[in-house]
Scaffold this active site. Structure first.
Site, PDB file in Angstrom:
ATOM      1  CG  ASP A  39      41.786  35.926  38.807  1.00  0.00           C
ATOM      2  OD1 ASP A  39      42.253  36.975  38.376  1.00  0.00           O
ATOM      3  OD2 ASP A  39      42.010  34.801  38.302  1.00  0.00           O
ATOM      4  CD  GLU A  65      40.134  39.793  35.802  1.00  0.00           C
ATOM      5  OE1 GLU A  65      40.920  40.119  34.909  1.00  0.00           O
ATOM      6  OE2 GLU A  65      40.022  38.614  36.195  1.00  0.00           O
TER       7      GLU A  65
HETATM    8  C1  NOJ Z   1      43.188  37.866  35.849  1.00  0.00           C
HETATM    9  C2  NOJ Z   1      44.402  38.366  36.567  1.00  0.00           C
HETATM   10  O1  NOJ Z   1      44.242  39.748  36.818  1.00  0.00           O
HETATM   11  C3  NOJ Z   1      45.583  38.032  35.695  1.00  0.00           C
HETATM   12  O2  NOJ Z   1      46.763  38.659  36.149  1.00  0.00           O
HETATM   13  C4  NOJ Z   1      45.715  36.543  35.650  1.00  0.00           C
HETATM   14  O3  NOJ Z   1      46.752  36.191  34.757  1.00  0.00           O
HETATM   15  C5  NOJ Z   1      44.416  35.876  35.173  1.00  0.00           C
HETATM   16  N1  NOJ Z   1      43.243  36.435  35.769  1.00  0.00           N
HETATM   17  C6  NOJ Z   1      44.421  34.410  35.500  1.00  0.00           C
HETATM   18  O4  NOJ Z   1      44.239  34.211  36.874  1.00  0.00           O
END
Ligand code: NOJ
Ligand code: CA
Length: 567
Positions: free
Chosen positions: A233, A294
């Site tokens: 993440d 991500e």
């Molecule tokens: C990316 C995640 O996909 C999202 O849902 C989240 O709010 C943020 N990172 C913070 O962890």
């Protein structure tokens, strides 16, 4: 002497146990004759656990619920499930605020339920990928509670604490991506802590070696429990400028939260991120695991940085630039696909996830959405690379946001309303059938079920050979069976065509042609069989009246044609 021998025996036995459990759980490191690893041929599927299947009927999905749907996933053609965070969490950001990295939140089940899920998945040859929230923890994590307890606590430096600039003034101008200052004052110790996301998600201090050790420890802990990899993440946000320089303001005006529009150059994408990714990869390699990122990159040069020098960082940084092609534009898709095919690692394609509007609406014109959903499936599931699906995409689930502020669950939807309605719309319960609550739960679901569940649900669509779901199954079956789709090269054809996106996948003695009509009118293309080294073409899969004959493909509006090419 005796003690030393005993100690050595203990160490030896310990190493054997560790070695055994690691190799018993670890997926094969094996590569096929093309040099490909399991994840390069796998189809991944993201599950938002709150919304997939509710086994105990409390309105919230859970791990046992996921386990009951493994046969569905297998039949669909899924090889790996990525479960969004299911760890203990106060759920401020629905699990992306983790208060214990090595457990399961009771609302989702127990570690024993996880073990059952893992072994049931393994029986079906489905890998499990967990979501590793590396940038921040919950403010209720014991590390943060201790960190906050005093300026001299053991964990103080595990987070980012600074004095204010002056009375009532945060250390600098950085704003949280979820609105407001990125700094929150703790009155008890009279210092501010930094949070890129909500204040309940304090950023971990990755410059502290103890944080690194703890997080690498978490990583192996799950591998030993049978996990085949992680989706990492928010990797862009792991480091901040130690001098806390103010971010430049890009232009006048404000965003949905009323904050200045900042260039986040001093708190995102710092080069130190790559040291951490290399560290996480080293651990992953010991277990044959895969790391998905991500990665909100601005261009392919940036994407390449995430693969790392000699591919020593992420095997699967997601290409979100693909999702930024927000219209059915052959030219723009062609450009992006070519760029990613020229990248230094294996492409990873995504069209939807829990943070962005579903592809069904993003590309749909409101009239031909089902055809367009099939068109998009045929596109990203036949490209060279690994696709990551999002639950419900395969049945044409529609983004369904709240219609008024009071109903919004995602906090950013309340602070940013009406410009930012939050992400509830793409997180609604999975639509299994047309019974109450779409068969997701007998209790009132945590988010309302979209009205489209009456027509778009697994049970109904399984009965209709022309449904979006049946089309996904057919494409996924082809993808698993056809070596050109798995391992073939990618070549764009008809590159000047503004209406049809067409390409070849060429592999040894055969190939595949994919032709996608991105318009509302019938279209024709030539494949150029001879010039591309092929002798003949026959249909593998086509929608409606679309067909291929000789060198020509005819496509109905938004039609798809996939043909086998022989040499
Ligand atoms: C990316 C995640 O996909 C999202 O849902 C989240 O709010 C943020 N990172 C913070 O962890
Ligand atoms: Ca439940």
């Amino acid at each position: 002497m005796k003690k030393v021998v005993l100690l050595m025996c203990a160490l030896f036995i310990g190493t054997c146990i560790l070695g055994l459990s690691a190799s018993a759980q670890a997926p094969a490191h094996a590569v096929d004759k093309e040099g490909h690893q399991w994840w390069q041929h796998a189809v991944f599927y993201e599950i938002y656990p709150r919304s997939f299947a509710d086994s105990n009927n409390d309105g919230i999905g859970d791990l046992k619920g996921i386990a009951t749907k493994l046969d569905y996933l297998k039949d669909l053609g899924v090889d790996a499930i990525w479960i969004s965070p299911c760890f203990p969490s106060p759920q401020v950001d629905f699990g992306y605020d983790v208060s214990d990295y090595e457990n399961i939140d009771p609302m989702y089940g127990t570690l024993a339920d996880f073990d059952v899920l893992a072994s049931e998945a393994k029986k079906r040859n489905i890998h499990i990928i967990l979501d590793f929230v590396v940038n921040h923890s919950s403010d209720q994590h014991k590390w943060f509670l201790d960190s906050k307890s005093s300026r001299t606590s053991a964990h103080r430096d595990w987070y980012i604490w600074r004095d204010g600039k002056g009375p009532g003034q945060p250390p600098n101008n950085w704003t949280s991506t979820f609105g407001g200052s990125a700094w929150k004052l703790d009155p008890a110790t009279n210092q501010y802590y930094y949070h890129y996301f909500y204040a309940e998600q304090p950023d971990l201090n990755w410059r502290n070696p103890a944080v690194k050790d703890a997080m690498f420890g978490v990583e192996s802990w799950w591998y030993k429990r049978g996990v085949s990899g992680f989706r990492l993440d928010a990797v862009d946000t792991l480091f901040e400028d130690p001098n806390l320089k103010d971010n430049p303001i890009l232009r006048p005006g404000t965003n949905a939260f009323g904050d200045p529009i900042e260039d986040k150059k001093y708190n995102t994408k710092l080069p130190e991120v790559h040291d951490v990714l290399r560290g996480l990869r080293k651990v992953a390699d010991q277990y044959g695991a895969v790391l998905i990122g991500e990665t909100w990159t601005a261009d392919v040069a940036e994407l390449n940085q995430y693969y790392g020098q000699g591919n020593n960082e992420l095997q699967m940084p997601m290409d979100f630039l693909f999702t930024m092609v927000n219209k059915l534009s052959p030219a723009e898709f062609r450009k992006q696909i070519a760029a990613v095919n020229g990248a230094s690692g294996w492409p990873t394609f995504v069209i939807s996830n829990h943070d962005i509007v579903r592809s069904y609406d993003r590309y749909g014109d409101g009239e031909h959405n089902d055809q367009i959903a099939k068109l998009m499936a045929a596109l990203y599931l036949t490209l060279r690379g690994t696709p990551i699906m999002y639950y419900g995409e395969e049945i044409g689930m529609k983004t369904t946001p709240a219609t008024n502020k009071e109903e919004v669950k995602d906090p950013i939807g309340r602070t940013g309303w009406p410009q930012e309605k939050g992400r509830d719309g793409e997180r609604t319960p999975m639509q299994w059938d047309d019974s109450a609550n779409a068969g997701f739960s007998t209790a009132t679901p945590w988010l309302p079920v979209p009205p489209t569940y009456k027509t778009h649900n697994v049970a109904e669509e399984s009965k209709d050979p022309n449904s979006v779901l049946e089309f996904y199954k057919k494409v996924l079956k082809l993808r698993h069976e056809n070596t050109a789709l798995l391992d073939g090269s990618y070549k764009a054809i008809n590159e000047a065509d503004d209406n049809v996106l067409s390409y070849l996948r060429d592999y040894r003695d055969h190939g595949v042609v994919v032709a996608l009509n991105m318009t509302n009118a019938p279209q024709k293309i030539s494949v150029g069989l001879k010039g591309n080294g092929f002798a003949s073409m026959k249909s593998l899969l086509a929608t409606g009246s679309s067909s291929g004959s000789g060198d020509e493909v005819s496509l109905e509006p938004y039609g798809v044609f996939i043909g086998e090419l022989s040499k």
